[in-house]
Design a protein around this motif. Structure first.
Motif, PDB file in Angstrom:
ATOM      1  N   UNK A 148       0.953  -1.187   0.013  1.00 30.07           N
ATOM      2  CA  UNK A 148       0.073   0.127   0.078  1.00 30.07           C
ATOM      3  C   UNK A 148       1.093   1.119   0.021  1.00 30.07           C
ATOM      4  N   UNK A 149       0.228   2.378  -0.601  1.00 22.55           N
ATOM      5  CA  UNK A 149       1.163   3.620  -0.698  1.00 22.55           C
ATOM      6  C   UNK A 149       1.044   4.203   0.611  1.00 22.55           C
ATOM      7  N   UNK A 150       1.797   5.142   0.906  1.00 20.13           N
ATOM      8  CA  UNK A 150       1.894   6.164   1.931  1.00 20.13           C
ATOM      9  C   UNK A 150       0.678   6.934   1.932  1.00 20.13           C
ATOM     10  N   UNK A 153      -6.121   5.302   2.124  1.00 20.90           N
ATOM     11  CA  UNK A 153      -7.092   5.022   3.130  1.00 20.90           C
ATOM     12  C   UNK A 153      -7.348   3.568   3.418  1.00 20.90           C
ATOM     13  N   UNK A 154      -7.361   3.203   4.742  1.00 26.78           N
ATOM     14  CA  UNK A 154      -7.305   1.793   5.026  1.00 26.78           C
ATOM     15  C   UNK A 154      -8.445   0.930   4.658  1.00 26.78           C
ATOM     16  N   UNK A 155      -9.774   1.758   4.603  1.00 25.98           N
ATOM     17  CA  UNK A 155     -11.048   1.172   4.310  1.00 25.98           C
ATOM     18  C   UNK A 155     -11.275   1.091   2.832  1.00 25.98           C
ATOM     19  N   UNK A 156     -10.393   1.463   1.921  1.00 25.99           N
ATOM     20  CA  UNK A 156     -10.439   1.098   0.595  1.00 25.99           C
ATOM     21  C   UNK A 156     -10.012  -0.162  -0.150  1.00 25.99           C
ATOM     22  N   UNK A 157      -9.482  -0.696   1.067  1.00 26.28           N
ATOM     23  CA  UNK A 157      -8.829  -2.196   0.553  1.00 26.28           C
ATOM     24  C   UNK A 157      -9.957  -3.134  -0.261  1.00 26.28           C
ATOM     25  N   UNK A 158     -11.060  -3.066   0.081  1.00 19.37           N
ATOM     26  CA  UNK A 158     -12.006  -3.736  -0.694  1.00 19.37           C
ATOM     27  C   UNK A 158     -12.559  -3.507  -2.031  1.00 19.37           C
ATOM     28  N   UNK A 159     -11.865  -2.205  -2.509  1.00 16.41           N
ATOM     29  CA  UNK A 159     -12.403  -1.536  -3.682  1.00 16.41           C
ATOM     30  C   UNK A 159     -11.527  -2.043  -4.958  1.00 16.41           C
ATOM     31  N   UNK A 160     -11.964  -2.164  -5.901  1.00 20.81           N
ATOM     32  CA  UNK A 160     -10.756  -2.523  -7.156  1.00 20.81           C
ATOM     33  C   UNK A 160      -9.984  -1.422  -7.255  1.00 20.81           C
ATOM     34  N   UNK A 225     -20.175  -5.167  -7.889  1.00 22.05           N
ATOM     35  CA  UNK A 225     -18.775  -5.089  -7.784  1.00 22.05           C
ATOM     36  C   UNK A 225     -18.077  -6.345  -8.430  1.00 22.05           C
ATOM     37  N   UNK A 226     -17.233  -6.238  -9.709  1.00 19.71           N
ATOM     38  CA  UNK A 226     -16.998  -7.157 -10.685  1.00 19.71           C
ATOM     39  C   UNK A 226     -15.418  -7.571 -10.115  1.00 19.71           C
ATOM     40  N   UNK A 227     -14.738  -6.575  -9.254  1.00 23.55           N
ATOM     41  CA  UNK A 227     -13.481  -7.213  -9.095  1.00 23.55           C
ATOM     42  C   UNK A 227     -13.212  -6.640  -7.529  1.00 23.55           C
ATOM     43  N   UNK A 228     -12.359  -7.491  -6.695  1.00 25.93           N
ATOM     44  CA  UNK A 228     -12.117  -7.213  -5.400  1.00 25.93           C
ATOM     45  C   UNK A 228     -10.371  -7.345  -5.188  1.00 25.93           C
ATOM     46  N   UNK A 328      -3.755   8.188  -4.798  1.00 22.51           N
ATOM     47  CA  UNK A 328      -4.829   7.694  -3.980  1.00 22.51           C
ATOM     48  C   UNK A 328      -4.398   8.499  -2.625  1.00 22.51           C
ATOM     49  N   UNK A 329      -3.192   8.933  -2.247  1.00 19.46           N
ATOM     50  CA  UNK A 329      -2.804   9.635  -0.904  1.00 19.46           C
ATOM     51  C   UNK A 329      -3.306  10.973  -0.916  1.00 19.46           C
TER      52      UNK A 329
END
Length: 435
Positions: A148-150, A153-160, A225-228, A328-329
């Motif tokens: 993960x980049x610096x 957001x931690x709660x983005x982990x389940x978005x493609x 959601x087609x990708x995880x 993303x950061x």
């Protein structure tokens, strides 16, 4: 080759010299007042932080600016910086692997190439390299930057859009999901047995934060959601690679020796085009991985960014805080005038037709397909959006036939992004019509 490199350096140096001493073009009083009114204290933009710069690429003059010295969170307009870095460092091809051979064994270190079984990109010819060997050893010892980049957001982990980074990804580090009746079917199929049902009111298949186990509610499952994103590891990678190649891979974290070979697998242009038009975060992050590998033989995003800033971008009007490839950061911070400066450099090193292929076109393509619509397209620009932040950087073609560069950045607004875009569009239509 030497001539082309020297020519590129001269172009960048000339561009840098010109942009270091910007002068202001004279707008008419009426033009200036209209722009000031559209962006000033009584406008929609007075309720939040807004920065704007309009720049004539031909005369190297600033036509108009508002708060262009203030730093903003750029979101995906950060990809312009990644585009520049990839163009000057990678040039025309990806970095795929570094390797050594001994007897019946080949040892591989990934270089960041994201194309293996991802989207419809040309595939690296691994059989050409691996085919003669019965033993394939994989090492990730050259990877310094984490998955993960610096500041992500931690709660983005389940978005493609937040797939993990790795030295040699496969399937884009994503699990593909299809809805069959009221249940999910996934690929790679090895994960089908890791799916359980739950009574939680969730509408999609969701991954556990700490493992590649998944849950869905049969009563509420929508399957949109087609990708995880998968939780990556070298052990998982060698398992997936073994299944894909049909030859067993072994994980062994050996250091990369000085005496090794390099394999460059795919043309770079299609990746850059997809990264820019669709704002593909995964491609952008892997692009900086490849830049670092090409420069240092090591995957270290921080080091690559530091190098680019100290060499090719040492003349920027404002020193940016630049921490990832995708935007993303929230730690990324850029000023509108530095955004114009980076675009000016891109404009001068890329052929015009190629540049326009990379830029989303208002009402026509990419992330601008549903915005800035007009009978004759006039906006060609990179978008950037995250919560309470929206930016647009690129080119505008005016009714007089002139083309100008602009950076339009917004932060800390309480509105929806669509509301901000609508008001920005009014400003850009004004610019188009009065210039």
């Amino acid at each position: 080759m030497k001539r082309s490199v020297i020519f590129l350096i001269l172009i960048l140096s000339f561009s840098s010299l010109l942009f270091s001493f910007p002068s202001f073009s004279q707008l008419s009083r009426d033009q200036y007042q209209k722009l000031e009114s559209a962006l000033g204290d009584q406008s929609f933009f007075s309720g939040h932080l807004t920065g704007f710069m309009l720049y004539d690429l031909d005369s190297q003059r600033v036509l108009f600016e508002k708060n262009s010295q203030i730093r903003f969170i750029p979101a995906s307009t950060t990809k312009l910086w990644t585009l520049f870095s990839a163009t000057v460092v990678l040039q025309d091809s990806t970095q795929t692997i570094r390797y050594i051979t001994s007897g019946d064994t080949i040892k591989i270190w990934g270089s960041g190439d994201p194309t293996w079984k991802y989207k419809n990109f040309q595939q690296p010819d691994f059989q050409k390299i691996i085919g003669p060997y019965s033993v394939v050893v994989f090492s990730d010892a050259n990877q310094i930057s984490p998955a993960y980049g610096y500041g992500w957001q931690w709660d983005d982990y389940y978005y493609d859009f937040s797939a993990e980074r790795s030295p040699l990804p496969i399937y884009g580090n994503l699990l593909q999901v299809k809805k069959v009746e009221n249940r999910p079917e996934v690929f790679p199929t090895r994960f089908q047995g890791s799916i359980r049902t739950t009574q939680k009111p969730i509408k999609e298949l969701e991954r556990d934060f700490h493992s590649n186990t998944f849950a869905y509610n049969p009563a509420t499952f929508l399957g949109r959601e087609k990708f995880i994103p998968l939780l990556t590891s070298p052990q998982l990678f060698v398992e997936l690679a073994s299944a894909e190649i049909g030859k067993t891979w072994i994980y062994q974290p050996d250091s990369l020796p000085q005496d090794h070979k390099v394999f460059r697998g795919s043309p770079l242009f299609p990746l850059l085009k997809e990264m820019m038009l669709e704002s593909d975060n995964f491609l952008a992050e892997q692009m900086l991985f490849m830049v670092s590998d090409r420069l240092f033989g090591q995957i270290d995003t921080d080091r690559a960014i530091e190098y680019i800033l100290k060499t090719h971008l040492s003349d920027l009007p404002d020193t940016p805080k630049w921490v990832d490839g995708s935007g993303l950061s929230r730690h990324n911070l850029f000023t509108p005038r530095s955004m114009v400066a980076i675009f000016d450099k891109i404009y001068r090193i890329l052929p015009e037709d190629q540049l326009y292929e990379f830029l989303p076109t208002g009402g026509v393509s990419g992330t601008l397909k549903n915005s800035y619509q007009a009978a004759k397209p006039y906006i060609f620009a990179k978008t950037g959006t995250m919560s309470n932040n929206h930016s647009l950087v690129g080119l505008i073609k005016t009714k007089s036939g002139r083309t100008y560069c602009f950076a339009f950045m917004n932060s800390n607004y309480p509105h929806t992004a669509s509301a901000v875009r609508r008001e920005m569009e009014k400003v850009m239509v004004l610019v188009r019509d009065i210039l």
